[in-house]
Design a protein around this motif. Structure first.
Motif, PDB file in Angstrom:
ATOM      1  N   GLY A 231      -2.655  18.589   1.194  1.00  0.00           N
ATOM      2  CA  GLY A 231      -2.143  18.857  -0.155  1.00  0.00           C
ATOM      3  C   GLY A 231      -0.643  18.819  -0.336  1.00  0.00           C
ATOM      4  N   GLY A 232       0.151  18.564   0.711  1.00  0.00           N
ATOM      5  CA  GLY A 232       1.614  18.604   0.572  1.00  0.00           C
ATOM      6  C   GLY A 232       2.181  17.407  -0.188  1.00  0.00           C
ATOM      7  N   LYS A 233       3.486  17.457  -0.413  1.00  0.00           N
ATOM      8  CA  LYS A 233       4.163  16.412  -1.199  1.00  0.00           C
ATOM      9  C   LYS A 233       3.999  15.026  -0.549  1.00  0.00           C
ATOM     10  N   ILE A 234       3.652  14.043  -1.383  1.00  0.00           N
ATOM     11  CA  ILE A 234       3.421  12.680  -0.882  1.00  0.00           C
ATOM     12  C   ILE A 234       4.751  11.998  -0.533  1.00  0.00           C
ATOM     13  N   ILE A 235       4.781  11.331   0.622  1.00  0.00           N
ATOM     14  CA  ILE A 235       5.967  10.565   1.024  1.00  0.00           C
ATOM     15  C   ILE A 235       5.752   9.083   0.695  1.00  0.00           C
ATOM     16  N   LEU A 236       4.630   8.551   1.095  1.00  0.00           N
ATOM     17  CA  LEU A 236       4.286   7.152   0.807  1.00  0.00           C
ATOM     18  C   LEU A 236       2.779   7.021   0.603  1.00  0.00           C
ATOM     19  N   GLN A 237       2.411   6.087  -0.262  1.00  0.00           N
ATOM     20  CA  GLN A 237       0.987   5.786  -0.479  1.00  0.00           C
ATOM     21  C   GLN A 237       0.849   4.307  -0.760  1.00  0.00           C
ATOM     22  N   LYS A 238      -0.268   3.760  -0.363  1.00  0.00           N
ATOM     23  CA  LYS A 238      -0.523   2.358  -0.704  1.00  0.00           C
ATOM     24  C   LYS A 238      -2.037   2.168  -0.820  1.00  0.00           C
ATOM     25  N   CYS A 239      -2.443   1.269  -1.699  1.00  0.00           N
ATOM     26  CA  CYS A 239      -3.880   1.040  -1.826  1.00  0.00           C
ATOM     27  C   CYS A 239      -4.191  -0.452  -1.802  1.00  0.00           C
TER      28      CYS A 239
ATOM     29  N   PHE B 133     -17.925   4.757   0.018  1.00  0.00           N
ATOM     30  CA  PHE B 133     -19.189   4.852  -0.727  1.00  0.00           C
ATOM     31  C   PHE B 133     -19.011   5.363  -2.161  1.00  0.00           C
ATOM     32  N   SER B 134     -17.784   5.609  -2.573  1.00  0.00           N
ATOM     33  CA  SER B 134     -17.554   6.128  -3.928  1.00  0.00           C
ATOM     34  C   SER B 134     -17.489   4.988  -4.947  1.00  0.00           C
ATOM     35  N   GLU B 135     -17.347   5.377  -6.195  1.00  0.00           N
ATOM     36  CA  GLU B 135     -17.254   4.395  -7.291  1.00  0.00           C
ATOM     37  C   GLU B 135     -15.846   3.817  -7.438  1.00  0.00           C
ATOM     38  N   THR B 136     -14.865   4.425  -6.748  1.00  0.00           N
ATOM     39  CA  THR B 136     -13.484   3.963  -6.934  1.00  0.00           C
ATOM     40  C   THR B 136     -13.350   2.505  -6.477  1.00  0.00           C
ATOM     41  N   LYS B 137     -12.468   1.787  -7.160  1.00  0.00           N
ATOM     42  CA  LYS B 137     -12.341   0.350  -6.900  1.00  0.00           C
ATOM     43  C   LYS B 137     -11.329   0.039  -5.809  1.00  0.00           C
ATOM     44  N   VAL B 138     -10.635   1.088  -5.343  1.00  0.00           N
ATOM     45  CA  VAL B 138      -9.624   0.865  -4.302  1.00  0.00           C
ATOM     46  C   VAL B 138      -9.825   1.821  -3.128  1.00  0.00           C
ATOM     47  N   GLY B 139      -9.292   1.385  -1.986  1.00  0.00           N
ATOM     48  CA  GLY B 139      -9.166   2.274  -0.837  1.00  0.00           C
ATOM     49  C   GLY B 139      -7.671   2.475  -0.643  1.00  0.00           C
ATOM     50  N   GLY B 140      -7.289   3.462   0.149  1.00  0.00           N
ATOM     51  CA  GLY B 140      -5.856   3.666   0.319  1.00  0.00           C
ATOM     52  C   GLY B 140      -5.510   4.596   1.457  1.00  0.00           C
TER      53      GLY B 140
ATOM     54  N   GLU C 265      -4.983  -0.987   9.203  1.00  0.00           N
ATOM     55  CA  GLU C 265      -3.799  -1.857   9.053  1.00  0.00           C
ATOM     56  C   GLU C 265      -2.744  -1.195   8.164  1.00  0.00           C
ATOM     57  N   LEU C 266      -3.213  -0.586   7.090  1.00  0.00           N
ATOM     58  CA  LEU C 266      -2.275   0.099   6.183  1.00  0.00           C
ATOM     59  C   LEU C 266      -1.631   1.293   6.870  1.00  0.00           C
ATOM     60  N   GLU C 267      -2.420   2.013   7.671  1.00  0.00           N
ATOM     61  CA  GLU C 267      -1.871   3.172   8.406  1.00  0.00           C
ATOM     62  C   GLU C 267      -0.744   2.731   9.330  1.00  0.00           C
ATOM     63  N   PHE C 268      -0.982   1.607  10.013  1.00  0.00           N
ATOM     64  CA  PHE C 268       0.029   1.102  10.954  1.00  0.00           C
ATOM     65  C   PHE C 268       1.317   0.718  10.222  1.00  0.00           C
ATOM     66  N   GLU C 269       1.152   0.267   8.990  1.00  0.00           N
ATOM     67  CA  GLU C 269       2.342  -0.102   8.207  1.00  0.00           C
ATOM     68  C   GLU C 269       3.051   1.150   7.655  1.00  0.00           C
ATOM     69  N   LEU C 270       2.257   2.065   7.129  1.00  0.00           N
ATOM     70  CA  LEU C 270       2.844   3.171   6.353  1.00  0.00           C
ATOM     71  C   LEU C 270       3.454   4.316   7.159  1.00  0.00           C
ATOM     72  N   LEU C 271       2.815   4.709   8.270  1.00  0.00           N
ATOM     73  CA  LEU C 271       3.309   5.913   8.968  1.00  0.00           C
ATOM     74  C   LEU C 271       4.715   5.708   9.545  1.00  0.00           C
TER      75      LEU C 271
END
Ligand code: GRF
Length: 198
Positions: A149-157, A130-137, A175-181
């Motif tokens: 808040g810890g150090k990021i290992i992987l991110q995708k949007c 519901f935010s104004e951001t143009k991406v989800g991730g 779908e992204l969660e299944f790929e990334l974790l």
């Protein structure tokens, strides 16, 4: 061959738990065998319990409501994780704020359904949709004393589409969660010191 001992913590559906089991459990990847040694759940009605048992994974129900405070719960949880000699503990939908008793003693990673540091907390999917951001991730990060808040290992949007509904958006997140974790788990075990403990 080295074995990577994984402990999974969850609270609900357990779809990510099942995905880790399917993609990594007893599999050989890049010279290591991954093993889910135990799944621990803090809610006895969680659907994921059935899922874990279906694969013959040791499954422990540790209800936080039976402990007088967060610290006592975390002490018990830390003891259990250590008794299973975990190399990495994975928070896969574990909806519980952890104290330094946990974060100072356990090397853990968390899955979060937003592009952190945006939308921390329990309502990330709705807030980001519901935010104004143009991406989800989706983000996978080390667990620290700061919530999400810890150090990021992987991110995708991904790009939000005009016709996305909360339902279609949630599906893309999943779908992204299944790929990334699973990727993040394999990624951190490439580190020469992957076996180091806290
Ligand atoms: C996931 O969206 C995860 O990002 C969040 O909780 C949800 C867990 O889903 N922390 P499931 O229990 O793995 O199906």
């Amino acid at each position: 061959m080295p074995v990577v001992r994984l402990v999974i913590l969850f609270s609900g559906e357990g779809s990510n738990l099942e995905n880790i089991i399917k993609q990594l459990h007893k599999k050989e990847i890049e010279g290591k065998i991954y093993e889910v040694v135990v799944a621990i759940c803090n809610k006895k009605e969680a659907k994921g319990i059935k899922r874990a048992k279906k694969y013959g994974i040791d499954t422990i129900i540790l209800e936080h409501k039976n402990f007088k405070n967060r610290e006592d719960f975390d002490k018990k949880l830390v003891g259990l994780i250590k008794s299973y000699k975990a190399d990495i503990t994975i928070l896969a939908g574990f909806m519980r704020i952890l104290t330094p008793i946990f974060t100072d003693n356990i090397r853990a990673i968390n899955l979060h359904p937003s592009l952190l540091p945006l939308f921390k907390g329990a309502n990330a999917i709705e807030e980001s949709f519901f935010s104004e951001t143009k991406v989800g991730g989706v983000s996978v990060h080390f667990v620290s004393s700061e919530l999400d808040g810890g150090k990021i290992i992987l991110q995708k949007c991904f790009q939000k589409e005009e016709d996305d509904t909360l339902e279609s958006f949630t599906k893309k997140i999943k779908e992204l969660e299944f790929e990334l974790l699973p990727k993040a788990i394999v990624k951190i075990t490439k580190d020469k010191q992957w076996k180091r403990q806290k």
